[in-house]
Scaffold this active site. Structure first.
Site, PDB file in Angstrom:
ATOM      1  N   GLU A   1      31.029  66.090 101.367  1.00 46.69           N
ATOM      2  CA  GLU A   1      31.936  64.958 101.463  1.00 46.69           C
ATOM      3  C   GLU A   1      31.487  63.751 100.642  1.00 46.69           C
ATOM      4  OE1 GLU A   1      34.072  65.852 105.743  1.00 46.69           O
ATOM      5  OE2 GLU A   1      32.498  64.329 105.700  1.00 46.69           O
TER       6      GLU A   1
ATOM      7  N   CYS B   1      30.507  56.365  97.948  1.00 44.63           N
ATOM      8  CA  CYS B   1      29.416  56.849  98.794  1.00 44.63           C
ATOM      9  C   CYS B   1      29.313  58.350  98.578  1.00 44.63           C
ATOM     10  CB  CYS B   1      29.700  56.524 100.259  1.00 44.63           C
ATOM     11  SG  CYS B   1      28.432  57.148 101.402  1.00 44.63           S
TER      12      CYS B   1
ATOM     13  N   CYS C   1      21.892  68.545 105.827  1.00 43.69           N
ATOM     14  CA  CYS C   1      20.635  67.797 105.795  1.00 43.69           C
ATOM     15  C   CYS C   1      19.640  68.463 106.732  1.00 43.69           C
ATOM     16  CB  CYS C   1      20.876  66.348 106.226  1.00 43.69           C
ATOM     17  SG  CYS C   1      19.406  65.283 106.062  1.00 43.69           S
TER      18      CYS C   1
ATOM     19  N   CYS D   1      18.186  63.672 112.050  1.00 44.03           N
ATOM     20  CA  CYS D   1      18.244  62.364 112.704  1.00 44.03           C
ATOM     21  C   CYS D   1      19.236  62.451 113.869  1.00 44.03           C
ATOM     22  CB  CYS D   1      18.679  61.289 111.716  1.00 44.03           C
ATOM     23  SG  CYS D   1      17.491  61.019 110.370  1.00 44.03           S
TER      24      CYS D   1
ATOM     25  N   CYS E   1      23.074  61.092 113.609  1.00 42.73           N
ATOM     26  CA  CYS E   1      23.849  61.382 112.403  1.00 42.73           C
ATOM     27  C   CYS E   1      24.499  62.761 112.487  1.00 42.73           C
ATOM     28  CB  CYS E   1      22.934  61.299 111.181  1.00 42.73           C
ATOM     29  SG  CYS E   1      23.761  61.683 109.624  1.00 42.73           S
TER      30      CYS E   1
ATOM     31  N   CYS F   1      29.540  55.437 108.370  1.00 47.71           N
ATOM     32  CA  CYS F   1      28.112  55.763 108.300  1.00 47.71           C
ATOM     33  C   CYS F   1      27.725  56.712 109.436  1.00 47.71           C
ATOM     34  CB  CYS F   1      27.309  54.472 108.394  1.00 47.71           C
ATOM     35  SG  CYS F   1      25.528  54.702 108.355  1.00 47.71           S
TER      36      CYS F   1
END
Length: 350
Positions: free
Chosen positions: A96, A109, A116, A120, A123, A342
């Site tokens: 994305e 962005c 990933c 975290c 996220c 975010c």
């Protein structure tokens, strides 16, 4: 790296390598410049589109090389004007990228990895795992496609690029730097590297490497807690890259590059939003030549237990930073209604 059989991705050849290839085929060297322009400035996505080459030569290129590229799979428009894209890679993965428009800026962005590996806790991307790194030409495609979208939708070119999408940029170091080099090149998109910000969860060794490589883009550290106990709780990377190591690496980066450093700090309700937390942030801020602290609204995700603080708590936190002469800015979320804010990127189609 996306390759098909023994064929090489033509965009992974330098201009010199293209010149050598055409010379070896008995073709004039200027053909390399023509192809290079098609690939990086005209953004052609098939050899057949290289219309100033003969049909035989286009067939030869297609037989010898591949030309994988990102395509837009789905697009969503937020009520605030933010545009989220799910891009499809040539090998069938999704990643994305988001266009964030304001009166002054058109910001892309972009992602550096498919998923990933850092996990975290706040996220959505961290709950996906990592599928693979993006190649530098795929990252370039993200920016080029978002730039086209900015021009088509808002009549303006991109002004800024932030590596704050999916993935940890410094764990795809070579491709991220190669993408920025191509984005900044006069025969690429011609954007100043000073308009690029790379955000990292904190890989101390690679932050130091950025200093050694004398990079010219800006660096942001996703901090989110200013003591090791809390930071390790929400960001497992802190267990091997603690705050002392990061402070040392950031100071080294600044000494080598004189480059801008920003802290990113998401406020979580009753976790890192007290005045004591603010004091710890102030103390850390004074150890690093940071230009700015971005205080970020938390955007809830289904998998996480966190919530957003009250407006009163956020304002008290901001006032305390201001009173202590910290250059802090509250960054309001954009694109929340389409999961484009975010921490929300997770390849949802709707």
């Amino acid at each position: 790296m996306v390759e098909t059989g023994s064929k090489r991705n033509i965009r992974h050849l330098s201009l010199q390598e293209l010149e050598d290839y055409f010379s070896g085929k008995g073709q004039p060297r200027f053909r390399a410049g023509q192809v290079h322009e098609w690939l990086w400035q005209k953004k052609v996505r098939s050899f057949n589109g290289m219309t100033n080459l003969s049909k035989d030569l286009r067939t030869e290129l297609e037989t010898t090389f591949t030309l994988p590229a990102l395509s837009v799979d789905t697009t969503q428009l937020s009520s605030d004007g933010t545009v989220k894209n799910r891009f499809r890679t040539a090998d069938g993965h999704f990643v994305e990228g988001v266009l964030i428009p304001t009166e002054e800026r058109q910001t892309a962005c972009v992602s550096s990895q498919i998923g990933c590996s850092l996990s975290c806790k706040f996220c959505a991307t961290g709950y996906m795992g990592r599928k693979r790194n993006l190649d530098f030409d795929e990252i370039y495609d993200e920016v080029a496609l978002l730039n086209d979208q900015a021009e088509t939708t808002y009549g303006k070119r991109l002004t800024n690029i932030v590596f704050m999408g999916m993935g940890e940029p410094l764990l795809n170091y070579r491709n991220v730097l190669a993408a920025i080099e191509r984005i900044a090149a006069p025969d690429g998109l011609g954007m100043s590297p000073r308009r690029v910000t790379v955000s990292t969860a904190g890989v101390a060794k690679m932050i130091r490497q950025l200093g050694d490589d004398q990079v010219r883009f800006k660096l942001a550290l996703s901090l989110h807690a200013a003591n090791d106990k809390k930071r390790s709780e929400i960001m497992p990377i802190n267990e091997t890259n603690n705050l002392a190591a990061l402070v040392d690496a950031l100071n080294y980066f600044y000494k080598q590059t004189n480059g801008e450093v920003t802290f990113e700090y998401i406020l979580f309700n009753k976790f890192n939003d007290s005045l004591q937390d603010a004091d710890e942030l102030i103390k850390l801020y004074r150890k690093v030549p940071a230009d700015l602290v971005n205080i970020i609204e938390y955007n809830p995700i289904d998998a996480a237990r966190f919530s957003k603080p009250t407006e009163e708590t956020i304002q008290q936190f901001m006032d305390h930073l201001s009173k202590n002469r910290v250059n802090a800015r509250l960054r309001r979320s954009r694109g929340k209604d389409i999961d484009a804010a975010c921490g929300q990127l997770a390849n949802k189609s709707s």
